[in-house]
Write a protein that holds these residues in place. Sequence first.
Motif, PDB file in Angstrom:
ATOM      1  N   PRO A   1     -25.491  -0.162 -10.928  1.00 28.37           N
ATOM      2  CA  PRO A   1     -26.419   0.781 -10.281  1.00 28.37           C
ATOM      3  C   PRO A   1     -26.891   1.875 -11.248  1.00 28.37           C
ATOM      4  N   LYS A   2     -28.047   2.445 -10.916  1.00 29.39           N
ATOM      5  CA  LYS A   2     -28.647   3.459 -11.797  1.00 29.39           C
ATOM      6  C   LYS A   2     -27.825   4.753 -11.792  1.00 29.39           C
ATOM      7  N   LYS A   3     -27.258   5.114 -10.642  1.00 28.74           N
ATOM      8  CA  LYS A   3     -26.460   6.338 -10.547  1.00 28.74           C
ATOM      9  C   LYS A   3     -25.233   6.268 -11.455  1.00 28.74           C
ATOM     10  N   GLU A   4     -24.593   5.134 -11.462  1.00 27.83           N
ATOM     11  CA  GLU A   4     -23.407   4.967 -12.293  1.00 27.83           C
ATOM     12  C   GLU A   4     -23.762   5.037 -13.782  1.00 27.83           C
ATOM     13  N   MET A   5     -24.895   4.456 -14.139  1.00 31.84           N
ATOM     14  CA  MET A   5     -25.352   4.522 -15.533  1.00 31.84           C
ATOM     15  C   MET A   5     -25.640   5.973 -15.944  1.00 31.84           C
ATOM     16  N   THR A   6     -26.268   6.746 -15.066  1.00 31.46           N
ATOM     17  CA  THR A   6     -26.581   8.143 -15.366  1.00 31.46           C
ATOM     18  C   THR A   6     -25.310   8.985 -15.512  1.00 31.46           C
ATOM     19  N   ALA A   7     -24.319   8.739 -14.621  1.00 33.17           N
ATOM     20  CA  ALA A   7     -23.052   9.478 -14.684  1.00 33.17           C
ATOM     21  C   ALA A   7     -22.294   9.160 -15.961  1.00 33.17           C
ATOM     22  N   MET A   8     -22.307   7.885 -16.356  1.00 35.52           N
ATOM     23  CA  MET A   8     -21.624   7.499 -17.590  1.00 35.52           C
ATOM     24  C   MET A   8     -22.308   8.130 -18.817  1.00 35.52           C
ATOM     25  N   ALA A   9     -23.617   8.176 -18.796  1.00 31.95           N
ATOM     26  CA  ALA A   9     -24.353   8.767 -19.929  1.00 31.95           C
ATOM     27  C   ALA A   9     -24.074  10.268 -20.046  1.00 31.95           C
ATOM     28  N   LEU A  10     -24.018  10.980 -18.893  1.00 35.72           N
ATOM     29  CA  LEU A  10     -23.752  12.412 -18.910  1.00 35.72           C
ATOM     30  C   LEU A  10     -22.331  12.711 -19.395  1.00 35.72           C
ATOM     31  N   GLY A  11     -21.344  11.925 -18.884  1.00 34.86           N
ATOM     32  CA  GLY A  11     -19.961  12.143 -19.308  1.00 34.86           C
ATOM     33  C   GLY A  11     -19.767  11.858 -20.794  1.00 34.86           C
ATOM     34  N   LEU A  12     -20.424  10.792 -21.269  1.00 31.51           N
ATOM     35  CA  LEU A  12     -20.316  10.455 -22.688  1.00 31.51           C
ATOM     36  C   LEU A  12     -20.971  11.528 -23.567  1.00 31.51           C
ATOM     37  N   ALA A  13     -22.068  12.097 -23.104  1.00 32.48           N
ATOM     38  CA  ALA A  13     -22.748  13.144 -23.883  1.00 32.48           C
ATOM     39  C   ALA A  13     -21.867  14.379 -24.028  1.00 32.48           C
TER      40      ALA A  13
ATOM     41  N   ARG B   1     -34.831  -0.996 -23.941  1.00 42.06           N
ATOM     42  CA  ARG B   1     -34.396   0.236 -23.274  1.00 42.06           C
ATOM     43  C   ARG B   1     -35.359   0.633 -22.145  1.00 42.06           C
ATOM     44  N   SER B   2     -36.617   0.331 -22.301  1.00 38.74           N
ATOM     45  CA  SER B   2     -37.595   0.679 -21.254  1.00 38.74           C
ATOM     46  C   SER B   2     -37.385  -0.132 -19.981  1.00 38.74           C
ATOM     47  N   GLN B   3     -36.876  -1.360 -20.090  1.00 37.62           N
ATOM     48  CA  GLN B   3     -36.646  -2.224 -18.926  1.00 37.62           C
ATOM     49  C   GLN B   3     -35.166  -2.547 -18.736  1.00 37.62           C
ATOM     50  N   LEU B   4     -34.295  -1.548 -19.116  1.00 37.93           N
ATOM     51  CA  LEU B   4     -32.857  -1.814 -19.082  1.00 37.93           C
ATOM     52  C   LEU B   4     -32.332  -1.985 -17.659  1.00 37.93           C
ATOM     53  N   ASP B   5     -32.847  -1.252 -16.692  1.00 37.66           N
ATOM     54  CA  ASP B   5     -32.352  -1.351 -15.305  1.00 37.66           C
ATOM     55  C   ASP B   5     -32.596  -2.734 -14.714  1.00 37.66           C
TER      56      ASP B   5
ATOM     57  N   LEU C   1     -27.482  -7.402 -29.934  1.00 38.50           N
ATOM     58  CA  LEU C   1     -26.395  -6.542 -29.486  1.00 38.50           C
ATOM     59  C   LEU C   1     -27.000  -5.190 -29.111  1.00 38.50           C
ATOM     60  N   PHE C   2     -26.906  -4.849 -27.810  1.00 40.06           N
ATOM     61  CA  PHE C   2     -27.473  -3.600 -27.310  1.00 40.06           C
ATOM     62  C   PHE C   2     -26.340  -2.727 -26.789  1.00 40.06           C
ATOM     63  N   GLU C   3     -26.273  -1.467 -27.267  1.00 39.52           N
ATOM     64  CA  GLU C   3     -25.205  -0.543 -26.889  1.00 39.52           C
ATOM     65  C   GLU C   3     -25.733   0.432 -25.844  1.00 39.52           C
ATOM     66  N   THR C   4     -24.951   0.604 -24.764  1.00 35.77           N
ATOM     67  CA  THR C   4     -25.302   1.552 -23.708  1.00 35.77           C
ATOM     68  C   THR C   4     -24.109   2.469 -23.454  1.00 35.77           C
ATOM     69  N   ALA C   5     -24.328   3.497 -22.629  1.00 38.06           N
ATOM     70  CA  ALA C   5     -23.249   4.413 -22.283  1.00 38.06           C
ATOM     71  C   ALA C   5     -22.226   3.764 -21.364  1.00 38.06           C
ATOM     72  N   ALA C   6     -22.643   2.688 -20.681  1.00 33.72           N
ATOM     73  CA  ALA C   6     -21.733   2.023 -19.743  1.00 33.72           C
ATOM     74  C   ALA C   6     -20.984   0.866 -20.374  1.00 33.72           C
TER      75      ALA C   6
END
Length: 567
Positions: free
Chosen positions: A132-144, A121-125, A4-9
Amino acid sequence: MLVLFETAAGYALFKLLDESKLREVDNLYHDFNSPESAGRVVKLKHFEKFQDTTEALAATTAAVEGKISKSLKKVLKKHIDKELQDKLLVADAKLGSAIKEKFDLQCLSNTAVQELMRCIRSQLDSLITGLPKKEMTAMALGLAHSLSRYKLKFSPDKIDTMIVQAVSLLDDLDKELNNYIMRCREWYGWHFPELGKIITDNVTFVKTVKIIGTRDNTSSSDLSDILPEEVEERVKEAAEISMGTEISDDDIMNIQNLCDQVIEISNYRSQLYDYLRARMMAMAPNLTTLVGDLVGARLISHAGSLINLAKHPASTVQILGAEKALFRALKTKKDTPKYGLIYHAQLVGQSSTKNKGKMSRMLAAKAALATRVDALGEDGNFTLGAEHKAKLEARLRILEEGNLRRISGTAKAKAKFEKYQGTSEGQQYPAAADSTLPSTSKRKRLDSETKDTLNSTQDTPKQKKKKIKTEVGADFETPVEQEDSVNAADENGEIVKKKKKKKKVKQEVEEIKVEEVEIKLEEEVSPEKKKKKKKKHLEPQPEVVEEPVSEKKKKKKKKEIVEAEDE
């Protein structure tokens, strides 16, 4: 075995293809050097994406608190088969225990699992497809951002910057009010100097000046709302015989404008003080109960914030505000100050001068505890501050009465207290009572010896005179003994005289022997006294004069004995 791996998305479920890789954790990163090699170790089974940032925040806060979110429950119910899957690899041990209780599923969380999560986590993409990577970055920033706001627990009642600014403004207003009132008293004192002596209160003085204007209007003006009747009469009497100078209408108008400013500032100050007191009771109720609202606000302002004040130890809280005196005392190697801002607290002000240091130390210790409860506690009551204040008041009462120390309940401490301060009822037998030697002190012994020697020196010349009188046989005054001896000689001859002389000489010899025996005994018992006596003989004392007299006596006595035997 699933991971079970948890991500911002969202949540991702991976299947571990080779379980033996967990045994070789040290070399596991070699298998995740490239996306192709990572695909040989783990494979994505399902990815549950969050709908928005709110859902992501709810899932993350639940995971922080060790609980299972609604979205995670759905994923586990759909994609985990209890019969086929025996283990679930989880990064958080608290979350694993919650899943085990809810779904009766064995969860594993150790260092090997943490290393596997780091490699994923190193090979999550490359492992999660369709995101997409942009969507993952936006979700991580909003969650932070949302998570940081949640952790701060923003509340308008806990803003200490408002208190800092309010108490600083209050101090500035006090300074300005003092300057304005002093200027108004001096300005109006040229016209009506007696008013300043009659009315001592500053605000009342300003209001009176505002109503009166020139002193000619005093008799017609109504001051009953401001002043009592007695003071009003005195003001009107003083206005009639005042020694002040005359001023124009422009002067009195400017003075009245200054009075308006003073009244406005004083009203605003009272409103600001009420606001500060309410804010202090909402933010630091325990500290306010202990030291008061103004002193507590000044302590918070001096420390910078309530959290900073809570970090200070009690010794720092005690001298907070007296830094100049502290460093000056350390530099000159003198006594450090006992109190700073805490000196203006009510408990310290009530104590006497000798107890102010003790009271400030105890109050600082309790204030440090109360500040920590206010800053870090969740309850907004002031029970702790009230309890501590009651204890401090009781302690102050004991200090003022003089009972500085309370005896402990243990028997050991009680016995130690009685040893030094208590009086024992039982009496012990004095060992000195067994001694038969004279217990007189050195000084008393010396005084007695000197008296004896003086008496002996005074007696010797009298005896000589008596002997001279008897030998000459003149008709001068003679003692009773000699008269008896003379009468006996007339009746029985010279024999009676000789016998009486022999008896007297024998008695004197026996007394000399007894004195010599006593001296020998004293010398045997105390050798130290012997040394001291030798020193006494060496020193020029009246004893030096006595020795030749005693020797002459002995020689005369011996001669008398020899003459008696010859006869």
